[in-house]
Write a protein that holds these residues in place. Structure first.
Motif, PDB file in Angstrom:
ATOM      1  N   LEU A 165       0.829  -1.200   0.000  1.00  0.00           N
ATOM      2  CA  LEU A 165       0.000   0.000   0.000  1.00  0.00           C
ATOM      3  C   LEU A 165       0.864   1.251   0.000  1.00  0.00           C
ATOM      4  O   LEU A 165       0.449   2.295   0.513  1.00  0.00           O
ATOM      5  CB  LEU A 165      -0.935   0.000   1.225  1.00  0.00           C
ATOM      6  CG  LEU A 165      -1.937  -1.145   1.316  1.00  0.00           C
ATOM      7  CD1 LEU A 165      -2.734  -1.046   2.605  1.00  0.00           C
ATOM      8  CD2 LEU A 165      -2.871  -1.142   0.117  1.00  0.00           C
ATOM      9  N   ALA A 166       2.047   1.173  -0.573  1.00  0.00           N
ATOM     10  CA  ALA A 166       2.957   2.309  -0.581  1.00  0.00           C
ATOM     11  C   ALA A 166       2.389   3.432  -1.440  1.00  0.00           C
ATOM     12  O   ALA A 166       1.898   3.203  -2.552  1.00  0.00           O
ATOM     13  CB  ALA A 166       4.331   1.880  -1.107  1.00  0.00           C
ATOM     14  N   GLY A 167       2.485   4.661  -0.917  1.00  0.00           N
ATOM     15  CA  GLY A 167       2.062   5.819  -1.684  1.00  0.00           C
ATOM     16  C   GLY A 167       0.576   5.908  -1.920  1.00  0.00           C
ATOM     17  O   GLY A 167       0.138   6.404  -2.955  1.00  0.00           O
ATOM     18  N   THR A 168      -0.237   5.458  -0.966  1.00  0.00           N
ATOM     19  CA  THR A 168      -1.697   5.545  -1.105  1.00  0.00           C
ATOM     20  C   THR A 168      -2.314   6.497  -0.090  1.00  0.00           C
ATOM     21  O   THR A 168      -3.545   6.579   0.003  1.00  0.00           O
ATOM     22  CB  THR A 168      -2.324   4.151  -0.929  1.00  0.00           C
ATOM     23  OG1 THR A 168      -1.924   3.600   0.331  1.00  0.00           O
ATOM     24  CG2 THR A 168      -1.888   3.222  -2.041  1.00  0.00           C
ATOM     25  N   ASP A 169      -1.490   7.208   0.679  1.00  0.00           N
ATOM     26  CA  ASP A 169      -1.947   8.147   1.717  1.00  0.00           C
ATOM     27  C   ASP A 169      -2.764   7.456   2.794  1.00  0.00           C
ATOM     28  O   ASP A 169      -3.660   8.071   3.399  1.00  0.00           O
ATOM     29  CB  ASP A 169      -2.764   9.292   1.094  1.00  0.00           C
ATOM     30  CG  ASP A 169      -1.905  10.210   0.239  1.00  0.00           C
ATOM     31  OD1 ASP A 169      -0.662  10.177   0.417  1.00  0.00           O
ATOM     32  OD2 ASP A 169      -2.448  10.939  -0.603  1.00  0.00           O
ATOM     33  N   THR A 170      -2.485   6.220   3.035  1.00  0.00           N
ATOM     34  CA  THR A 170      -3.184   5.531   4.112  1.00  0.00           C
ATOM     35  C   THR A 170      -2.583   5.927   5.454  1.00  0.00           C
ATOM     36  O   THR A 170      -1.391   6.237   5.563  1.00  0.00           O
ATOM     37  CB  THR A 170      -3.094   4.011   3.914  1.00  0.00           C
ATOM     38  OG1 THR A 170      -3.809   3.361   4.959  1.00  0.00           O
ATOM     39  CG2 THR A 170      -1.651   3.532   3.962  1.00  0.00           C
ATOM     40  N   ALA A 171      -3.393   5.904   6.488  1.00  0.00           N
ATOM     41  CA  ALA A 171      -2.926   6.175   7.842  1.00  0.00           C
ATOM     42  C   ALA A 171      -2.433   4.859   8.449  1.00  0.00           C
ATOM     43  O   ALA A 171      -3.196   3.891   8.551  1.00  0.00           O
ATOM     44  CB  ALA A 171      -4.043   6.775   8.682  1.00  0.00           C
ATOM     45  N   LEU A 172      -1.160   4.829   8.821  1.00  0.00           N
ATOM     46  CA  LEU A 172      -0.583   3.586   9.330  1.00  0.00           C
ATOM     47  C   LEU A 172      -1.272   3.123  10.604  1.00  0.00           C
ATOM     48  O   LEU A 172      -1.337   1.920  10.879  1.00  0.00           O
ATOM     49  CB  LEU A 172       0.913   3.772   9.569  1.00  0.00           C
ATOM     50  CG  LEU A 172       1.761   4.102   8.337  1.00  0.00           C
ATOM     51  CD1 LEU A 172       3.232   4.171   8.706  1.00  0.00           C
ATOM     52  CD2 LEU A 172       1.536   3.071   7.248  1.00  0.00           C
ATOM     53  N   GLY A 173      -1.776   4.069  11.382  1.00  0.00           N
ATOM     54  CA  GLY A 173      -2.487   3.669  12.599  1.00  0.00           C
ATOM     55  C   GLY A 173      -3.713   2.837  12.280  1.00  0.00           C
ATOM     56  O   GLY A 173      -3.945   1.775  12.881  1.00  0.00           O
TER      57      GLY A 173
END
Length: 1004
Positions: free
Chosen positions: A373-381
């Motif tokens: 999911l690199a570079g998808t602006d997901t929140a790691l939390g």
């Protein structure tokens, strides 16, 4: 006019053959149209994939022609024998035949051809009413195995392709035939790559894809970095709608749009028997409508995908929600999907992502092993919170780089990360590069790795996370306890002077094997930088440190990198080193070359972008000649490009030499190097090889001594010596070939097969002998001692013995086979060893003969006298000279050198004269003793522009022809032997010595 049994004359057959050339008719049948009657007969010529209806009158002309692929249906009738063709391009074609046998031949030929193209077709679909069932039964009985036995390689692909070429009127491309026969079939490859045929036209490429629609061999179709035309795209869609054996479809960066995805989803939805399990559309711009259609198909498809790649496809939050809803709704994905790549879609997992999408699928237990999911602006939390309750137990690769850690400041986020790491069992890669981790997240990360004892060999990527001093302090405190880490990337984190203590902390870790520290050496103080580099050197040289790989790439260390390079000379345990982008220049390259000469543990060196010229590349290339342990050195393309602009020839030479050395080091059996292969083989000893080399050097020195103006006999001697040296070098060069021939295993499959067959018979005989012996022993024991067999337990003991020796009949043939092959190899080694000894002996004999001939020519040429210490010659027989005898003839002795010390060591070249004079000055003699190559030019010769290479003496300088040399008589007994050059004019000296008497006087 001669007729054949089918009623077709031989002359007509010949005309038909000429008319159809280069095609060949497989079957000729006499027929006629019902409305015209039998009087107006025709000839039906059946080729491999096409039929021609010809008039019988000459010259021949075609009434009609059609491809078998145009046949939609056939109707057969026995009375009268008639066939009705339903074709695409023509109306119904009705033909009558003389008998039922001709009708059956036609039906069999057409059905067999269609069966090759469509393997799953049946006769019932092709032949329609009023075809009699009895006729169908006879046709089915005549070729029962035609549908199961492949008629050509790769499931009949070439036959299908040839039929499609004939159907569409395109030429048959031999490139495709060669690839299918040579690559796919011989290697058992079931992956059809369109890139292999990118040089062909779009129509030829489309035909090759169309041939896959009904193929039962190929399982994967791929196309990468090649824009697909509309024709090829249409055939791919047709193939996906028809093929039940295609399992993988990879179309990456092919210029596809959303319309293709919509049509692909429709094709898959209408094909219920589709076997597609892996789909990759990465690098194509897909719109929301296309993703919505594909998501609806994935939501309801019964056979879920194992692998789905949609990286860099321009997914929006709307398309991501549709995809996540499909994955969450279809429960089949929980047990099938193992690979999911959605990277490179900025904003797809932004703040608008709801709970009913992708996170819902990830929070459920599933078998997902690879997630990107690199570079998808997901929140790691949120991601770690979902993964902690879902696939954390099966996940092996998680790539979440270039994302944000959390959108809110909450303690629950680090706790979720720690829970995820606590539940991971098989994680091997965790990528968090460019995520700007806060200190509490970094601490939770390292704490979770320290508490988890089930993870091992984990690669953690924390590059470009802006950790700085606070992060360095956290790493120093916790990295020692994280035993799961084996690889750590800390590049580009702005550590600066904190590298001093950070390197010390890394050295205390007992699990880290690979460390990347590049772009962290932005230290202004030179003393601090030197301290950091010396601590890294201590880390490399520490025997207790498990470090095997080190990267300081893109650090711009310049001369500071020499500290690390010098440490390689002490042979540390380091096996991989990356010093790219440090601007070490030619000086650093020379130091690297010196280190590679003595280092035996390095296996890979990366050193591009270092401003290295062609000279630096050549230094490293020459050092690799002495290094036999380095296996990998990626070519420094940037430096090679710059060096090639200024000195192309030298750069090409260095590159070729580097590649040759690496190829030599990577060979499983390094037979190219002479010494390692000759010593274990025993072909020749080191002493014999050294003797050949020394004798070659001695002969070359004599050739240079003789020089030019040697006369006819001297020229013959020089040619003989050069041939002897060339033969000796060639003899040594073919010894590795003999070693390879002698030590290679036997590849004669017939011998191997016969040996295995004979040894199998031996095994059967042994097995039968054991059984017979056991039965005989039991019978004898039962007859002699029946009471012994009444004792309980004897049968189990005997069975245990038989079970223990049960493998003997199988092991015996195996041992005998190995012994036989070993004996054959030993015999080959003995043969090659004998040949090698004879070759070396012949080379030595040739060198000895050449040297004796040169000595004889030198003795005849020089006007010398023999000293009393040398025994006189008896008749014409030559005596053997001891070591250094030639030098005693033509160079002054030690007493003469002592007497001439006062004469001075300076001397001048004399003008060339008509007489050839042998060099005798003591300065030249001393130089010849130190370096034999400097003894070649004579004293009265012209000075050369440079020393000639050994083995290729310089030709004589052009000048007036030399006169015949006077014949010199030996002095009487008691008179010393003096060199004739003592009569030459000498410079004025302060201390004059009286010239000794004797010796001929020659004019200048």
């Amino acid at each position: 006019m001669a007729h054949t049994p089918d009623g077709i004359s031989c002359e007509l057959r010949g005309e038909i053959t000429k008319f159809l050339w280069p095609k060949e008719a497989e079957l000729l049948l006499k027929t006629w149209l019902p409305q015209e009657g039998a009087e107006q007969s025709h000839i039906l010529a059946l080729l491999r994939w096409r039929a021609y209806l010809l008039h019988t009158c000459l010259p021949l002309r075609v009434d009609c022609t059609f491809s078998y692929l145009e046949v939609q249906a056939m109707a057969l009738q026995e009375t009268p024998p008639r066939v009705t063709f339903e074709l695409e391009s023509l109306p119904k074609l009705v033909l009558e035949f003389p008998g039922v046998a001709a009708l059956e031949q036609l039906a069999q030929h057409v059905a067999a051809a269609i069966k090759k193209v469509f393997p799953r077709s049946t006769l019932g679909k092709l032949f329609r009413k009023p075809t009699p069932s009895s006729l169908l039964a006879r046709l089915e009985k005549s070729h029962p195995l035609e549908s199961t036995v492949p008629s050509s390689p790769c499931g009949g692909f070439l036959e299908t392709y040839e039929a499609l070429c004939d159907y569409n009127g395109f030429p048959f491309r031999e490139e495709i035939q060669w690839d299918v026969d040579t690559i796919y079939h011989r290697q058992g490859c079931r992956h059809f790559c369109l890139g292999d045929f990118s040089h062909l036209g779009s129509r030829d490429l489309a035909l090759s894809v169309a041939a896959l629609s009904y193929n039962l061999w190929f399982r994967r179709l791929s196309c990468m970095d090649m824009k697909l035309s509309l024709e090829v795209s249409e055939q791919i869609l047709h193939m996906t709608s028809q093929s039940s054996y295609l399992e993988e479809l990879v179309l990456e960066t092919c210029g596809l749009r959303g319309d293709f995805v919509r049509r692909l989803a429709q094709a898959l939805a209408g094909h219920f028997n589709s076997g597609l399990r892996e789909l990759s559309l990465s690098g194509n711009l897909l719109d929301d409508r296309g993703m919505a259609t594909l998501s609806r198909h994935l939501e309801h498809c019964p056979g879920a995908l194992r692998k789905l790649c949609l990286a860099q496809t321009g997914l929006t939050p709307r398309g991501m929600r549709a995809l996540g809803r499909a994955l969450a709704t279809n429960a089949t994905f929980d047990s099938t999907l193992t690979h999911l790549d959605l990277s490179g879609n900025p904003g797809a997992l932004g703040a608008s992502q709801d709970g009913g999408g992708l996170y819902t699928f990830l929070s459920r237990p599933n078998v997902l092993a690879y997630l990107n999911l690199a570079g998808t602006d997901t929140a790691l939390g949120m991601l770690f919170m979902a993964l902690s309750g879902g696939c954390c137990a099966n996940l092996t690769h998680l790539e979440a780089s270039r994302n944000i850690f959390s959108r809110t400041k909450s303690q629950a986020v680090p706790d979720a990360l720690q829970r995820f790491l606590g539940g991971a069992r098989m994680l091997r890669h965790l990528g968090l590069a460019g995520c700007k981790l806060p200190p509490e997240a970094l601490r939770a990360l390292l704490d979770g790795l320290a508490l988890n004892t089930q993870i091992h060999d984990l690669h953690l990527d924390l590059s470009a996370c802006e950790l700085r001093s606070v992060g360095a302090q956290v790493i120093q405190d916790l990295v020692c306890d994280a035993g799961a880490l084996s690889s750590l990337d800390l590049s580009d984190n702005g550590f600066g002077s904190d590298m001093v203590t950070l390197v010390l902390a890394i050295g205390r870790s007992r699990s880290l094997k690979h460390v990347a520290l590049g772009r962290n050496f932005n230290v202004r103080c030179k003393e601090t930088l030197d301290d950091v580099l010396h601590r890294i050197v201590q880390l490399m040289q520490d025997d207790d440190c498990p470090l095997q790989s080190l990267s300081v790439a893109e650090s711009r260390l310049k001369q500071g990198a020499s500290v690390l390079i010098r440490a390689l000379g002490t042979n540390p345990k380091l096996s991989v080193l990356d010093i790219s982008g440090n601007a070490i220049g030619d000086t650093g390259a020379k130091m690297l070359a010196k280190a590679l000469r003595v280092n035996t543990r390095l296996r890979s060196v990366i050193w591009d972008r270092n401003n290295t010229s062609a000279l630096g590349l050549l230094d490293v290339a020459e050092a690799l000649e002495q290094n036999h342990s380095l296996k990998s050195m990626p070519l420094p393309l940037n430096d090679i490009t710059q060096a090639h602009r200024s000195r192309p020839e030298l750069t090409a030479r260095a590159v070729h030499q580097i590649q040759a050395c690496l190829w030599r080091n990577n060979r499983a059996d390094s037979t190219s190097d002479r010494k390692p292969c000759l010593q274990p083989l025993g072909l020749i000893s080191d002493h014999s090889e050294q003797e050949v080399n020394e004798l070659c050097q001695s002969v070359q020195e004599h050739v240079e001594l003789l020089g030019c103006g040697a006369g006819p006999q001297g020229e013959v001697a020089v040619h003989q010596a050069e041939d002897a040296i060339q033969n000796a070098n060639f003899s040594l060069s073919i010894l590795p070939i003999l070693f390879e021939a002698g030590s290679s295993p036997s590849h004669h499959w017939q011998l191997q097969q016969k040996l295995e067959g004979l040894l199998g018979q031996v095994g059967e005989i042994c097995r039968q002998d054991i059984q017979d012996f056991t039965q005989t022993t039991l019978d004898t024991t039962r007859s002699l001692c029946p009471q012994m067999l009444q004792r309980p337990g004897w049968r189990k003991q005997l069975e245990g013995v038989l079970v223990g020796s049960g493998g003997l009949p199988e092991l015996l043939p195996e041992h005998l086979l190995q012994d036989a092959l070993t004996r054959l190899r030993d015999m080959r080694l003995s043969i090659t060893g004998t040949l090698a000894e004879n070759i070396v002996a012949q080379a030595l004999a040739g060198l000895h003969a050449a040297r004796d001939r040169l000595v004889e020519s030198l003795a005849q040429q020089a006007p010398v006298t023999v000293v009393p210490a040398v025994p006189p010659l008896c008749g014409d027989e030559l005596t053997l000279l001891e070591s250094g005898g030639v030098e005693e003839f033509f160079f002054p002795t030690e007493e003469e050198e002592e007497r001439e010390k006062d004469d001075g060591s300076s001397w001048k070249w004399l003008e060339p004269s008509n007489c050839f004079l042998v060099p005798s000055l003591h300065g030249a003699a001393e130089e010849a003793e130190r370096d034999p190559e400097l003894a070649a030019p004579g004293e009265d010769a012209e000075p050369q522009a440079g020393p000639s290479a050994r083995g290729s003496p310089s030709p004589a300088a052009p000048g007036p022809p030399a006169g015949p040399l006077p014949r010199m008589d030996l002095p009487p007994a008691g008179q010393p032997l003096r060199h004739p050059t003592r009569a030459r004019p000498r410079p004025r000296r302060q201390h004059h010595h009286r010239p000794p008497p004797g010796g001929p006087q020659l004019g200048p």
